[in-house]
Design an enzyme around this catalytic site. Structure first.
Site, mmCIF file in Angstrom:
data_model
loop_
_atom_site.group_PDB
_atom_site.id
_atom_site.type_symbol
_atom_site.label_atom_id
_atom_site.label_comp_id
_atom_site.label_asym_id
_atom_site.label_seq_id
_atom_site.Cartn_x
_atom_site.Cartn_y
_atom_site.Cartn_z
ATOM 1 C CB VAL A 50 27.788 64.311 71.395
ATOM 2 C CG1 VAL A 50 29.082 64.748 70.707
ATOM 3 C CG2 VAL A 50 27.418 62.906 70.993
ATOM 4 C CB THR A 77 27.642 63.549 77.315
ATOM 5 O OG1 THR A 77 28.356 63.176 78.493
ATOM 6 C CG2 THR A 77 27.421 65.057 77.315
ATOM 7 C CG ASP A 78 27.199 59.736 73.225
ATOM 8 O OD1 ASP A 78 28.235 60.451 73.300
ATOM 9 O OD2 ASP A 78 26.552 59.616 72.170
ATOM 10 C CG MET A 79 30.334 55.497 76.105
ATOM 11 S SD MET A 79 31.283 54.296 77.021
ATOM 12 C CE MET A 79 32.899 54.283 76.466
#
Length: 130
Positions: A20, A15-17
């Site tokens: 997601v 996931t990203d910040m």
């Protein structure tokens, strides 16, 4: 050809910040599914590489439809065929609970490690262009 199913669990590292799945990771998921297909067909990519042959993706068209999040259980559903003696095409979907959240069309070819295109292996060509 019967669709191939490959399960994927989304981990924190995917996931990203925003929490997601980072967009490039969908390409990793579908790559893993294609690698499983190659193995199921009975091809050994290490042996191929030792003979100077590799698979190369030449085209990817992708649609990001909905976001996946940490903990999601996904399925990569792949249909594939030998589109010609040299092109292997894949239609791939990443699904969550049966809903498509990512879709891609991928074209791959076989090349020598020196970069010269060659015919697909016989095991793939035997699937026939349909």
């Amino acid at each position: 050809m019967t669709p191939h199913h490959f399960p994927v669990t989304v981990y924190y590292e995917d996931t990203d910040m925003a929490g997601v799945v980072y967009y490039a990771n969908y390409l990793r998921y579908i790559e893993r599914a294609r690698s499983e297909i190659v193995e199921q067909i009975g091809l050994n990519q290490n042996a191929m590489r030792a003979q100077g042959l590799v698979f190369v993706v030449t085209r990817v068209e992708a649609d990001y439809i909905s976001a996946a999040r940490m903990g999601d259980r996904l399925h990569v559903v792949t249909t594939h065929r030998a589109a010609s003696p040299v092109r292997w095409t894949f239609d791939q979907e990443v699904q969550r609970d049966g809903d498509v959240i990512f879709r891609a069309h991928v074209v791959a070819v076989t090349m020598t490690t020196a970069g010269k295109p060659v015919r697909l292996p016989a095991e793939i060509r035997a699937m026939g262009a349909k």
